[in-house]
Motif scaffolding. Structure first.
Motif, PDB file in Angstrom:
ATOM      1  N   ALA A   1      -6.175   2.396 -11.337  1.00  0.00           N
ATOM      2  CA  ALA A   1      -7.318   1.590 -11.785  1.00  0.00           C
ATOM      3  C   ALA A   1      -8.026   0.909 -10.624  1.00  0.00           C
ATOM      4  O   ALA A   1      -9.258   0.758 -10.640  1.00  0.00           O
ATOM      5  CB  ALA A   1      -6.853   0.553 -12.806  1.00  0.00           C
ATOM      6  N   VAL A   2      -7.270   0.481  -9.614  1.00  0.00           N
ATOM      7  CA  VAL A   2      -7.887  -0.241  -8.489  1.00  0.00           C
ATOM      8  C   VAL A   2      -8.167   0.681  -7.307  1.00  0.00           C
ATOM      9  O   VAL A   2      -8.574   0.221  -6.238  1.00  0.00           O
ATOM     10  CB  VAL A   2      -7.024  -1.440  -8.051  1.00  0.00           C
ATOM     11  CG1 VAL A   2      -6.819  -2.401  -9.211  1.00  0.00           C
ATOM     12  CG2 VAL A   2      -5.676  -0.998  -7.476  1.00  0.00           C
ATOM     13  N   GLY A   3      -7.938   1.995  -7.491  1.00  0.00           N
ATOM     14  CA  GLY A   3      -8.355   2.967  -6.501  1.00  0.00           C
ATOM     15  C   GLY A   3      -7.482   3.092  -5.276  1.00  0.00           C
ATOM     16  O   GLY A   3      -7.955   3.546  -4.230  1.00  0.00           O
ATOM     17  N   VAL A   4      -6.214   2.727  -5.375  1.00  0.00           N
ATOM     18  CA  VAL A   4      -5.329   2.849  -4.216  1.00  0.00           C
ATOM     19  C   VAL A   4      -4.183   3.824  -4.473  1.00  0.00           C
ATOM     20  O   VAL A   4      -3.245   3.907  -3.681  1.00  0.00           O
ATOM     21  CB  VAL A   4      -4.770   1.465  -3.789  1.00  0.00           C
ATOM     22  CG1 VAL A   4      -5.898   0.552  -3.339  1.00  0.00           C
ATOM     23  CG2 VAL A   4      -3.955   0.828  -4.914  1.00  0.00           C
ATOM     24  N   ASP A   5      -4.257   4.575  -5.570  1.00  0.00           N
ATOM     25  CA  ASP A   5      -3.156   5.482  -5.914  1.00  0.00           C
ATOM     26  C   ASP A   5      -2.972   6.581  -4.880  1.00  0.00           C
ATOM     27  O   ASP A   5      -1.855   7.070  -4.674  1.00  0.00           O
ATOM     28  CB  ASP A   5      -3.376   6.094  -7.296  1.00  0.00           C
ATOM     29  CG  ASP A   5      -4.719   6.806  -7.415  1.00  0.00           C
ATOM     30  OD1 ASP A   5      -5.743   6.149  -7.194  1.00  0.00           O
ATOM     31  OD2 ASP A   5      -4.736   8.014  -7.719  1.00  0.00           O
TER      32      ASP A   5
END
Length: 712
Positions: A154-158
């Motif tokens: 969701a926060v784009g750090v996966d």
């Protein structure tokens, strides 16, 4: 109630290891900072906090939302608020590493350099990366994703975390002593070695058939149990963690998932959100096969530090579903759990704009070595206004939080953090028992019953409670609306004993080993001793030992020619047996010995003090079970050791500020959500439903973050 339990994937206990006493012949290990992310270096906030010679001056800063604690729950909340809601966030953490119980750490040791060309024996520095948390995680590399992976995505750090899948772990029961021999004949005869392979039919056709009496009946029971608990998982799989929020508006984002909610509560709300007891002991279902009951208890204990019937029904249902489904895998993050922590820190600190593309660029920050001394409120106590923190070196920082505070500290610490008696009165539902002086955790129940007549250095002297200590109707009525009392009196599960070792891997066939083992020191069934009318079993004192062997999956965690191993008692080390019993004349403190040159995190709040000879003798004696577990996998482990660090419940208590070194709150005593009577104060962490575990606290952090933002 939040219908969120079944969202929670599982992970073994997260052992604390901020600092240990070294027990090797090597030079003292030097503490260095956490390895940075492979994708970008951590910001200066991840370095040691700057100190100021003018410690009398008060530093001031302003954020939208302040968060107490940089554990997984706090970091998830901060990353969501910063990235998705455009809030300026300040996360304030006492310790020098982010991640809480799931942090990673490095140790550098000096070893003899046998490859020196000039014939002179020189020293070389060698660095090892250790996890303090689990090796086993589910739901990160494949759908359905667990709440942690949902937050990372969701926060784009996966993409900053590379997950390594693997298919199971080794089980060893009654491990034979190192080297075997005549005195080990009994254990050699009892020893069992087998593998738990995830995926369909492996468990039924393997250990369940091999070890359970009346195996056909046991297989039928197992399949019936999976079927009856399936609604807890299949419905929840369609509800994202980001839809969760606490308080009176909890159901609004969930209305779009109404069919899934109906599926989850098909057995009743209480059975869906409560413990697994009704599925173990009736009335919903009864597990009768003794071996299967022991196995379910072992799985549950690794999740919650409690037997299956006291563990979350949703968490147990997820285990039964996810471990045995088609395509099931276990996951490990390349580079160790520190990479997950770094990714979440990046999520908190990545630049975002308030008010869209043309808004002000926000600079949220994770502030390490910032010990929060109080959560500050308005004079009338109706709202929180910020924090007071003390930096390393003693400088005071006043943090103004314009929108609110999320407290990710252990639930027993809440009373201590609130200094305003009017606020305490509000949090206690108007109770008269609101004095600031009341010590948090002073009336907390303990999960372990201790036999004071047994010397813990010589044998087992405690047993886990089979049920929550009963409260009278009057007691239940008194605390029904008293949040502080619920926090103070929540049952504390056990603590940890953990051993991190670095080994010389010369001639070690690493490919023949598993990345994780569960070693049952006295077997899955336990010994035949009855204590306080209660039998031993998989949940017994120092019976279940988890052994993480992550270099099987990722060779980068140790330099070439070495491996790291982490063994820990899975929440089965009673804190009370570590209380001082000595009047030695020595003066050194033993509340977790520090490596040379390491700064005391908080010298004024370090807990009980012990005499070194007593403490070290206790560690030597208690640590034998951990060494025995490692040696059942690598028989000559002690001869190979170049670094060994043994941490006790006191380590866990002091360096992670866990009251009594506790793993977390018993599931029955978890708060139903993170809302409080003060509307802009939210709680997160393992004391909030759904409780203990990395995915669980990630979910509580997401819920708390959503709760800080009004429903549109």
């Amino acid at each position: 109630l939040l219908i969120t339990t079944a969202l929670v994937a599982t992970a073994p206990p997260q052992a604390a290891s901020f600092s240990f006493s070294s027990v090797t012949k090597s030079a003292p290990a030097k503490t260095i900072l956490q390895k940075s992310s492979r994708h970008r270096r951590p910001s200066l906030s991840l370095q040691a906090a700057n100190t100021d010679s003018n410690n009398n001056a008060i530093e001031e800063e302003t954020v939208d939302i302040a968060i107490v604690g940089a554990g997984i729950g706090g970091l998830c909340a901060g990353a969501i608020l910063n990235t998705l809601y455009g809030k300026k966030v300040g996360v304030y953490e006492s310790h020098y590493l982010a991640g809480g119980c799931a942090h990673a750490f490095e140790r550098v040791v000096q070893l003899d350099d046998n490859e020196s060309n000039n014939g002179d024996m020189k020293k070389k520095k060698v660095s090892f990366t250790f996890d303090s948390g689990p090796t086993i995680v589910l739901g990160c590399s494949k759908e359905p994703y667990n709440p942690l992976q949902q937050v990372l995505r969701a926060v784009g750090v996966d993409t900053q975390v590379e997950w390594i899948p693997y298919n199971g772990w080794g089980m060893i029961e009654h491990p034979s002593k190192r080297g075997g021999g005549d005195d080990d004949d009994d254990n050699n005869k009892k020893e069992k070695r087998w593998k738990l392979t995830v995926g369909p039919d492996h468990f039924e056709n393997g250990p369940l058939t091999q070890f359970a009496s009346s195996s056909n009946d046991a297989i039928q029971e197992f399949n019936q149990l999976r079927e009856i608990t399936k609604p807890l998982v299949t419905g929840a799989a369609t509800i994202p963690a980001m839809a969760m929020r606490p308080g009176s508006t909890a159901l609004i984002p969930l209305l779009r998932y109404l069919p899934s909610l109906v599926s989850i509560i098909s057995n009743g709300v209480e059975a869906s959100t409560g413990p697994f007891g009704p599925y173990m002991n009736g009335p919903i279902f009864t597990v009768r096969n003794a071996w299967l009951r022991d196995w379910l208890d072992a799985l549950a204990f690794s999740l919650s530090g409690l037997p299956a019937d006291r563990t979350s029904a949703g968490a147990m249902a997820y285990v039964l579903f996810d471990m045995h489904r088609e395509g099931a895998v276990l996951d490990y993050p390349k580079g160790g759990l520190g990479e997950v922590v770094n990714a979440l820190v990046n999520g908190v600190e990545q630049p975002t704009r308030s008010g869209g593309d043309k808004g002000v660029v926000l600079r949220s920050k994770v502030n390490l070595r910032h010990h929060v001394e109080s959560i500050d409120t308005t004079e009338d106590g109706t709202r929180v206004v910020g924090l007071t923190a003390r930096r390393a070196g003693g400088k005071i920082v006043k943090v103004k939080a314009t929108e609110g505070v999320i407290c990710n500290a252990p639930m027993w610490s809440l009373r201590k953090l609130i200094k305003n008696e009017k606020a305490l009165n509000i949090l206690s539902g108007g109770s008269d028992d609101v004095t600031v002086e009341k010590q948090s955790g002073s009336v907390a129940a303990q999960s372990w019953i201790i036999d004071s007549e047994v010397d813990p250095r010589t044998g087992r002297g405690s047993v886990i409670r089979p049920s929550r200590q009963q409260q009278s109707n009057e007691e239940r009525t008194l605390i029904a609306d008293n949040l502080l009392a619920k926090c103070d009196e929540a049952e504390m599960t056990g603590s940890f004993l953990h051993l991190h070792v670095a080994l010389d891997a010369k001639d070690l066939d690493l490919d023949s080993l598993e990345p994780h083992y569960t070693v049952m020191d006295r077997g899955l069934e336990g010994d035949d001793r009855i204590m306080n009318g209660l039998p031993d079993g998989p949940c017994g004192e120092l019976n279940m030992i988890a052994v993480s062997n992550p270099c099987v999956l990722d060779r980068t965690l140790a330099p070439e020619g070495y491996v790291i191993v982490h063994a820990y008692g899975a929440g089965n080390e009673p804190y009370d047996i570590w209380k001082s019993k000595s009047n030695d004349d020595e003066t050194s403190t033993l509340t977790s010995a520090r490596t040379d040159g390491e700064e005391d995190i908080d010298s004024r709040d370090s807990g009980d003090r012990y005499q070194s000879s007593t403490y070290n003798a206790m560690k030597d004696a208690r640590g034998e079970a951990l060494w025995r577990a490692i040696e059942s996998i690598i028989p000559d482990a002690r001869e190979r050791t170049v670094l060994a660090m043994l941490g006790s419940p006191l380590t866990h208590e002091r360096y992670l500020r866990r009251p009594n070194g506790s793993y977390g709150a018993a599931f029955e005593d978890c708060l139903k959500d993170g809302s409080t009577p003060i509307p802009n104060l939210m709680l997160a962490g393992d004391g909030v439903f759904p409780g203990i575990g990395i995915p669980a606290v990630a979910l509580s952090g997401a819920s708390a973050a959503n709760g800080m933002v009004k429903v549109i």
